[in-house]
Design an enzyme around this catalytic site. Structure first.
Site, PDB file in Angstrom:
ATOM      1  N   GLY A  19      -7.693   2.653  11.276  1.00  0.00           N
ATOM      2  CA  GLY A  19      -6.943   1.798  12.139  1.00  0.00           C
ATOM      3  C   GLY A  19      -5.258   2.398  12.532  1.00  0.00           C
ATOM      4  O   GLY A  19      -4.928   3.202  12.187  1.00  0.00           O
ATOM      5  N   SER A  20      -5.038   0.788  12.229  1.00  0.00           N
ATOM      6  CA  SER A  20      -3.107   0.609  12.606  1.00  0.00           C
ATOM      7  C   SER A  20      -2.729   1.270  11.474  1.00  0.00           C
ATOM      8  O   SER A  20      -0.798   1.561  12.226  1.00  0.00           O
ATOM      9  CB  SER A  20      -3.501  -0.717  13.009  1.00  0.00           C
ATOM     10  OG  SER A  20      -3.856  -1.095  14.214  1.00  0.00           O
TER      11      SER A  20
END
Length: 586
Positions: free
Chosen positions: A300-301
């Site tokens: 993810g981020s």
């Protein structure tokens, strides 16, 4: 009547009898001498061999298994003395050892075995050996001696004991009943910990006593200790906080790694659920997995600072560049979206606000081959070679054709899978001025040779930008630590399912502390938290703050000087997440 005179007869020597007796005696002596000569000269080797079979024995002197300790010498695994209980059924029957049933009931009680099974084990009067129990404590052994059951014997042995229990079980591993390493460091360094036994030839008397030491067959080799890179004090804090968080949010599992920036040494590696290697009943397969190196997840981020750093190193953007995000970015049939239109923002704001659009545009400015090569250089798609069993290589596809949307998803953490340890290694590049260190689970005497994979100027700039994530308006205000400046990045990624993405999340926080002199990289992964709070900034960031605070204090790292944030964060409001082609991300 005339009395006759008696004649005296002299005894006469019977010569033939004398000759017979003498001849027999001579024949006996000749026979004895012949037999003796035959035994001494002709049949001597055979007789000597038969005599050795009865009296010669090889004694094996087993040395205790080496200890496993942390970097300060605190014991993580030690060998403790125990006794082996064994029986000689033929002796038991010969000496009527089964007569007193009360003694056998007492023996069954101390061995925690049904008396019927014990009696069945010694039922055959022809058997000469049978184990009753392999490992009993000295106190139990003393009690068994007092029972004085004929044919029941004790033999010294050792058993592995783990003082830290479930806190370090995934790192240390465990041994089987034969003291052979089965997992963790116990398995990897089994030969080093075991050594080799000393074998000696001796001669024993009928009562078993050694009457002569003949020679040494094998010199053997002493067992060695293993000093790990783990700091047990930090490990205990890490496990406690991780377990508390996974229980609080009813999560499926969790992993936490604390890495030394300068050396690549692992100071803590914790996982939940865990198991106690001293209690074999708790050793279920799902508990025994070292998720920090075996389990892969889409980051993810947390990947965004790394992707942005690649773009700054190889793309068209500079440190002071601004990018017009516009809230969305059309790529063929797909659209990358932010939760709101941030407008034209700088790179520091892209990281602080976790803008998918901004980081996608940056990644697409880099040639595809170069972007993938940069990911490989950071260690994605390859094992860290940490010398712990079961490590996964992660997933980073090596294919010739990539669409723009696929490259964009790589920039915000989808389309690849990493392990927590791989992510920690990649973040250490940011903290270590662009240098990649090899990872070590053993304490190092000297710093390793590091590989320069990113320009120091860019790595240092990204470190400063990531501080904005923990400032007001960033996604991880709860990661802030009193007295220390920290940098980091949150991740909240949906888990892939058949045909798309489901409703379960993997939340994470990757942080570096302190910024002015980076010492630690801490990675926190919480798998499938339940409830209203499921963002990395709410679930994982507080764990980072507590563990890193304790670690910095234990390492006597001086607090940071009060310095204003060197980069400007655009004053725009931040929503809870972004939608990327139907994928929720923060």
């Amino acid at each position: 009547m005339t009395k006759q005179a008696k004649t005296k007869k002299k005894p006469s020597l019977i010569t033939w009898r004398l000759y017979v007796v003498v001849s027999l005696i001579i024949l006996v002596f000749i026979g004895i001498a012949s037999r003796a000569a035959f035994l001494q000269v002709v049949d001597s080797e055979k007789l000597r061999y038969q005599g050795d079979l009865r009296s010669k024995r090889t004694i094996v002197s087993q040395s205790h298994r080496g200890n496993i300790v942390d970097r300060h010498g605190t014991a993580l695994a030690v060998s403790v003395p125990v006794e082996v209980v064994w029986a000689e059924p033929n002796v038991i029957h010969k000496k009527n050892g089964l007569a007193d049933k009360r003694r056998w009931e007492a023996l069954a009680g101390v061995l925690d075995r049904p008396v019927e099974k014990l009696l069945k084990a010694v039922a055959d009067p022809k058997r000469r050996f049978v184990y009753l129990k392999r490992q009993v404590s000295p106190a139990q052994a003393d009690y068994i001696k007092q029972l004085k059951i004929p044919g029941i014997y004790l033999k010294p042995s050792s058993r592995r004991y783990y003082p830290t229990g479930e806190v370090t079980s995934h790192i240390v591993g465990f041994t089987n009943i034969d003291d052979e390493g089965q997992n963790g460091i116990e398995k990897t360094y089994d030969d080093w910990l075991t050594g080799a036994p000393i074998k000696r030839k001796v001669r024993r008397a009928r009562d078993g006593m050694v009457v002569e030491r003949l020679n040494t067959v094998e010199e053997g080799e002493n067992a060695n200790d293993v000093m790990t890179s783990i700091d047990q004090r930090i490990q205990a804090i890490a496990y406690k906080e991780l377990k508390t968080a996974t229980e609080k949010y009813n999560a499926t599992s969790g992993s936490l790694i604390v890495l030394d920036v300068k050396t690549g040494e692992i100071l803590a590696m914790a996982n939940t659920p865990s198991y106690n290697p001293n209690n074999r009943r708790s050793m279920l397969p799902y508990r025994m997995r070292n998720r920090s190196i075996t389990d892969m997840f889409e980051p993810g981020s947390t990947i965004k600072p790394l992707a942005a750093m690649m773009a700054l190193d190889y793309g068209k953007y500079e440190l002071d560049s601004e990018i017009d995000t516009k809230g969305s970015y059309r790529l063929g049939a797909n659209t990358v979206r932010d939760p709101r239109n941030y407008g034209k923002i700088n790179i520091a704001t892209i990281i602080a606000k976790s803008s998918n659009v901004g980081v996608s545009k940056m990644a697409l400015s880099v040639p595809k081959e170069q972007l993938l090569t940069s990911y490989y250089n950071l260690g994605f798609g390859s094992r860290t070679n940490v010398t712990l069993p079961g490590e996964s290589a992660g997933v980073l596809s090596d294919r010739s054709r990539w669409s723009d949307f696929e490259i964009a998803t790589l920039s915000f953490g989808y389309g690849l899978a990493v392990t927590p340890l791989q992510l920690a290694r990649a973040y250490s590049v940011i903290a270590n001025e662009g240098r990649l260190n090899p990872i070590s689970i053993l304490k190092l005497e000297n710093p390793p040779e590091a590989e320069q994979v990113i320009e120091p100027r860019i790595a240092n700039a990204m470190l400063q930008m990531m501080e904005g994530v923990t400032k007001a308006g960033g996604t991880a205000v709860k990661a802030r630590i009193g007295g220390y400046r920290v940098a980091g990045k949150t991740g909240t990624a949906r888990k892939a399912t058949a045909g798309g993405y489901g409703e379960d999340y993997v939340v994470s926080f990757a942080g570096i502390a302190p910024i002015d002199n980076p010492r630690l990289v801490t990675i926190v992964i919480i798998n499938e938290p339940k409830g209203d709070k499921y963002y990395g900034g709410d679930v994982a960031a507080p764990v980072f703050a507590k563990v890193t605070t304790g670690a910095l204090q234990l390492m006597n790292v001086a607090p940071s000087k009060t310095v204003e944030l060197p980069v400007n964060i655009a004053a725009v409001s931040h929503g809870q997440g972004a939608v990327v082609g139907g994928v929720h991300e923060q």
